[in-house]
Design a protein around this motif. Structure first.
Motif, PDB file in Angstrom:
ATOM      1  N   ASN A 153      -8.860  -3.064  -4.708  1.00  9.73           N
ATOM      2  CA  ASN A 153      -7.680  -3.676  -4.093  1.00  9.73           C
ATOM      3  C   ASN A 153      -7.113  -2.770  -3.002  1.00  9.73           C
ATOM      4  O   ASN A 153      -6.806  -3.224  -1.895  1.00  9.73           O
ATOM      5  N   LYS A 154      -7.009  -1.471  -3.295  1.00 10.20           N
ATOM      6  CA  LYS A 154      -6.471  -0.535  -2.317  1.00 10.20           C
ATOM      7  C   LYS A 154      -7.400  -0.391  -1.118  1.00 10.20           C
ATOM      8  O   LYS A 154      -6.944  -0.244   0.017  1.00 10.20           O
ATOM      9  N   ARG A 155      -8.695  -0.475  -1.339  1.00  8.14           N
ATOM     10  CA  ARG A 155      -9.652  -0.374  -0.250  1.00  8.14           C
ATOM     11  C   ARG A 155      -9.537  -1.563   0.696  1.00  8.14           C
ATOM     12  O   ARG A 155      -9.628  -1.426   1.913  1.00  8.14           O
ATOM     13  N   LEU A 212       0.806   2.795  -6.752  1.00 14.21           N
ATOM     14  CA  LEU A 212      -0.617   2.591  -6.500  1.00 14.21           C
ATOM     15  C   LEU A 212      -1.476   2.847  -7.736  1.00 14.21           C
ATOM     16  O   LEU A 212      -2.666   2.529  -7.721  1.00 14.21           O
ATOM     17  N   ARG A 228      -6.748  -1.367   3.325  1.00 16.31           N
ATOM     18  CA  ARG A 228      -6.867  -0.397   4.411  1.00 16.31           C
ATOM     19  C   ARG A 228      -6.990  -1.092   5.753  1.00 16.31           C
ATOM     20  O   ARG A 228      -7.505  -2.198   5.840  1.00 16.31           O
ATOM     21  N   LYS A 276      -2.912  -0.339  -9.317  1.00 18.65           N
ATOM     22  CA  LYS A 276      -3.767  -1.152  -8.457  1.00 18.65           C
ATOM     23  C   LYS A 276      -5.184  -0.603  -8.506  1.00 18.65           C
ATOM     24  O   LYS A 276      -5.404   0.610  -8.555  1.00 18.65           O
ATOM     25  N   LYS A 325       0.822  -1.207   0.000  1.00 16.16           N
ATOM     26  CA  LYS A 325       0.000   0.000   0.000  1.00 16.16           C
ATOM     27  C   LYS A 325       0.854   1.254   0.000  1.00 16.16           C
ATOM     28  O   LYS A 325       0.353   2.350   0.199  1.00 16.16           O
ATOM     29  N   THR A 352      -9.034   0.356  -7.320  1.00 16.47           N
ATOM     30  CA  THR A 352      -9.573   1.001  -6.126  1.00 16.47           C
ATOM     31  C   THR A 352     -10.056  -0.042  -5.125  1.00 16.47           C
ATOM     32  O   THR A 352      -9.888   0.122  -3.916  1.00 16.47           O
TER      33      THR A 352
END
Length: 67
Positions: free
Chosen positions: A40-42, A33, A45, A36, A29, A38
């Protein structure tokens, strides 16, 4: 006998929860980015727990954490 020492990298990266699990941050993370998604990034978290197969290593790195 020399004193037991906590690994300084581990004490910065991990916290022991009251139930005995170890809290850690998610990897992947920090950078790169844009490629990647959204979703996947969420999902990266927030904190997660260290897997129980790695708890032996955590007890060696954090000898005073009561693991």
């Amino acid at each position: 006998m020399p004193k037991m020492k906590t690994k300084s990298g581990a004490k910065k990266r991990f916290r022991v929860r009251p139930g005995g699990t170890v809290k850690r941050a998610q990897a992947f993370k920090r950078h790169i980015l844009t490629k990647k998604s959204t979703k996947n990034k969420r999902h990266l978290r927030g904190p997660t727990a260290v897997h129980e197969t790695n708890m032996g290593h955590m007890a060696q790195m954090l000898p005073f954490a009561g693991l």
